[in-house]
Design an enzyme around this catalytic site. Structure first.
Site, PDB file in Angstrom:
ATOM      1  N   TYR A   1      -8.179   7.535  18.242  1.00 10.91           N
ATOM      2  CA  TYR A   1      -7.851   6.122  18.038  1.00 10.91           C
ATOM      3  C   TYR A   1      -7.775   5.335  19.356  1.00 10.91           C
ATOM      4  CZ  TYR A   1      -6.123   8.116  13.580  1.00 10.91           C
ATOM      5  OH  TYR A   1      -5.967   8.813  12.408  1.00 10.91           O
TER       6      TYR A   1
ATOM      7  N   HIS B   1      -7.756  17.486  14.375  1.00 12.85           N
ATOM      8  CA  HIS B   1      -8.076  16.296  13.565  1.00 12.85           C
ATOM      9  C   HIS B   1      -8.994  16.634  12.390  1.00 12.85           C
ATOM     10  CE1 HIS B   1      -8.151  11.664  14.031  1.00 12.85           C
ATOM     11  NE2 HIS B   1      -8.299  11.983  12.778  1.00 12.85           N
TER      12      HIS B   1
HETATM   13  N1  LIG Z   1      -6.414  12.745   9.775  1.00 11.68           N
HETATM   14  C1  LIG Z   1      -7.401  11.930   9.489  1.00 11.68           C
HETATM   15  O1  LIG Z   1      -8.571  12.300   9.471  1.00 11.68           O
HETATM   16  C2  LIG Z   1      -7.068  10.498   9.160  1.00 11.68           C
HETATM   17  C3  LIG Z   1      -8.057   9.678   8.603  1.00 11.68           C
HETATM   18  C4  LIG Z   1      -7.716   8.362   8.291  1.00 11.68           C
HETATM   19  C5  LIG Z   1      -6.421   7.907   8.527  1.00 11.68           C
HETATM   20  N2  LIG Z   1      -5.495   8.708   9.099  1.00 11.68           N
HETATM   21  C6  LIG Z   1      -4.113   8.232   9.405  1.00 11.68           C
HETATM   22  O2  LIG Z   1      -3.540   7.739   8.201  1.00 11.68           O
HETATM   23  C7  LIG Z   1      -3.137   6.374   8.397  1.00 11.68           C
HETATM   24  C8  LIG Z   1      -3.238   5.603   7.086  1.00 11.68           C
HETATM   25  O3  LIG Z   1      -4.551   5.641   6.569  1.00 11.68           O
HETATM   26  P1  LIG Z   1      -5.555   4.387   6.614  1.00 11.68           P
HETATM   27  O4  LIG Z   1      -5.174   3.504   7.753  1.00 11.68           O
HETATM   28  O5  LIG Z   1      -6.906   4.929   6.573  1.00 11.68           O
HETATM   29  O6  LIG Z   1      -5.344   3.644   5.229  1.00 11.68           O
HETATM   30  P2  LIG Z   1      -4.113   3.064   4.389  1.00 11.68           P
HETATM   31  O7  LIG Z   1      -2.836   3.187   5.127  1.00 11.68           O
HETATM   32  O8  LIG Z   1      -4.238   3.628   3.027  1.00 11.68           O
HETATM   33  O9  LIG Z   1      -4.523   1.528   4.248  1.00 11.68           O
HETATM   34  C9  LIG Z   1      -4.544   0.659   5.326  1.00 11.68           C
HETATM   35  C10 LIG Z   1      -5.088  -0.673   4.814  1.00 11.68           C
HETATM   36  O10 LIG Z   1      -4.196  -1.237   3.850  1.00 11.68           O
HETATM   37  C11 LIG Z   1      -3.832  -2.560   4.245  1.00 11.68           C
HETATM   38  N3  LIG Z   1      -2.426  -2.744   3.894  1.00 11.68           N
HETATM   39  C12 LIG Z   1      -1.355  -2.130   4.446  1.00 11.68           C
HETATM   40  N4  LIG Z   1      -0.221  -2.494   3.804  1.00 11.68           N
HETATM   41  C13 LIG Z   1      -0.580  -3.366   2.852  1.00 11.68           C
HETATM   42  C14 LIG Z   1       0.155  -4.104   1.881  1.00 11.68           C
HETATM   43  N5  LIG Z   1       1.475  -3.985   1.752  1.00 11.68           N
HETATM   44  N6  LIG Z   1      -0.541  -4.942   1.062  1.00 11.68           N
HETATM   45  C15 LIG Z   1      -1.885  -5.076   1.175  1.00 11.68           C
HETATM   46  N7  LIG Z   1      -2.637  -4.386   2.079  1.00 11.68           N
HETATM   47  C16 LIG Z   1      -1.975  -3.542   2.906  1.00 11.68           C
HETATM   48  C17 LIG Z   1      -4.094  -2.617   5.731  1.00 11.68           C
HETATM   49  O11 LIG Z   1      -4.432  -3.935   6.103  1.00 11.68           O
HETATM   50  P3  LIG Z   1      -3.557  -4.730   7.215  1.00 11.68           P
HETATM   51  O12 LIG Z   1      -3.637  -3.922   8.474  1.00 11.68           O
HETATM   52  O13 LIG Z   1      -4.269  -6.047   7.305  1.00 11.68           O
HETATM   53  O14 LIG Z   1      -2.176  -4.847   6.675  1.00 11.68           O
HETATM   54  C18 LIG Z   1      -5.275  -1.686   5.900  1.00 11.68           C
HETATM   55  O15 LIG Z   1      -6.481  -2.379   5.620  1.00 11.68           O
HETATM   56  C19 LIG Z   1      -4.104   5.892   9.485  1.00 11.68           C
HETATM   57  O16 LIG Z   1      -3.726   4.675  10.061  1.00 11.68           O
HETATM   58  C20 LIG Z   1      -4.077   7.077  10.413  1.00 11.68           C
HETATM   59  O17 LIG Z   1      -2.896   7.089  11.178  1.00 11.68           O
HETATM   60  C21 LIG Z   1      -5.801  10.007   9.400  1.00 11.68           C
END
Ligand SMILES: NC(=O)c1ccc[n+]([C@@H]2O[C@H](COP(=O)([O-])OP(=O)(O)OC[C@H]3O[C@@H](n4cnc5c(N)ncnc54)[C@H](OP(=O)(O)O)[C@@H]3O)[C@@H](O)[C@H]2O)c1
Length: 285
Positions: free
Chosen positions: A55, A116
């Site tokens: 990241y 990862h």
């Molecule tokens: N290990 C891996 O391979 C891997 C892969 C992917 C992710 N991750 C980790 O998991 C975390 C979470 O996953 P993710 O970021 O992919 O997806 P997520 O948390 O499921 O969704 C994030 C999205 O939802 C929106 N959002 C957040 N809160 C909201 C709300 N209350 N109402 C409406 N929209 C909302 C955000 O937009 P806004 O920012 O505009 O609020 C963003 O577009 C990542 O940030 C990362 O740390 C790990």
């Protein structure tokens, strides 16, 4: 039982360490934006931050944690910090990556360090684990685990640990939500005492308008994100939602004053469509 969960609740890892069940994800937040978002998250009560070498925001996350701890007079140990290895590129390369992550965050140690993903082949994965175990032994990494591993990858690492008397992974971070339930991987991880962490717990916002989510949202007077996060916690997962918005970061913590019924959880499980929101290397060699 789950009604008693609070923002301070923790899951217990295999050696007794505690991991806060609600963490804050930072994917796609550049270092400066990550600094602001992590600061808002800590001010909103999160005590668990998820970063990664990939990241490129470890510096911003670490600085936000240190500044928060100083300004609020709380110890660094009150915040659980995760980061992840970008490439499985051999023992020496992984050892360098770990040191780089430690230098970047400036936190002195990392609470949880994850491979990862499984890409790179069996030998590379096991060399990564060997290097991670060394850093764990030295105290640089308090807890260690894997991310987005398929059952074959999990079995292989368990066999390696048993042959070499190495510590087993404590955590498996993988995409988990009602539209991707991964029953076999979840069952296998649980059977081996590995705590599941749900990435993309909000389905990246892709299913907020699904009729079942809208229905539960109206019934419980909660927004779709809060319904999805509550599902995650009641499934026994650690959830790490990401947001760049101060308001949404705070509203995503308002999930401890209602409960989904067993039937509602079952109905949500039935929405499974094996949806991939980002990547899926669980079947790679
Ligand atoms: N290990 C891996 O391979 C891997 C892969 C992917 C992710 N991750 C980790 O998991 C975390 C979470 O996953 P993710 O970021 O992919 O997806 P997520 O948390 O499921 O969704 C994030 C999205 O939802 C929106 N959002 C957040 N809160 C909201 C709300 N209350 N109402 C409406 N929209 C909302 C955000 O937009 P806004 O920012 O505009 O609020 C963003 O577009 C990542 O940030 C990362 O740390 C790990």
């Amino acid at each position: 039982m789950t009604k008693s969960l609070t923002l301070q609740s923790c899951a217990v890892l295999r050696d007794g360490a505690q991991i806060p069940i609600l963490g804050f994800g930072t994917y796609e937040l550049e270092s400066k934006d990550a600094y602001n978002a992590v600061t808002w998250a800590l001010e909103s009560g999160y005590r668990h931050i998820d970063s990664a070498e990939w990241y490129e925001n470890e510096r911003g996350c670490g600085k936000a944690i240190l500044d928060f701890c100083r300004s609020h007079d709380v110890p660094r140990s009150s915040v659980f910090y995760t980061t992840k290895l970008k490439y499985n590129d051999g023992y020496e390369g992984v050892t360098r990556s770990i040191q780089k992550s430690l230098n970047e965050c400036g936190l002195g140690y990392i609470d949880l360090y994850l491979i990862h993903g499984p890409i790179g082949g069996k030998t590379a994965r096991l060399e990564s684990w060997r290097a991670i175990c060394e850093a764990h032994k030295s105290g640089k990494l308090k807890n260690i685990g894997i991310s987005t591993f398929g059952i074959k990858h999990l079995q292989e690492i368990l066999d390696f640990c048993s042959e070499r008397s190495l510590p087993l992974p404590s955590v498996h971070q993988i995409d988990l939500h009602p539209f991707q339930v991964r029953s076999a991987i979840v069952e296998f991880s649980k059977r081996h005492g590995i705590i599941l962490e749900a990435w993309a717990p909000l389905v990246r916002g892709l299913r907020f308008k699904h009729p079942s989510i809208v229905n539960l949202s109206q019934k419980h007077n909660k927004d779709p994100a809060q319904i999805l996060l509550r599902y995650s916690l009641q499934k026994g997962y650690v959830a790490i939602p990401k947001s760049s918005s101060h308001t949404r970061i705070a509203s995503n913590t308002q999930i401890f004053d209602f409960e989904l019924s067993d039937n509602e959880i079952q109905d949500l499980d039935n929405l499974d469509e094996a949806l991939v929101t980002d990547w899926d290397p669980t079947d790679c060699d």
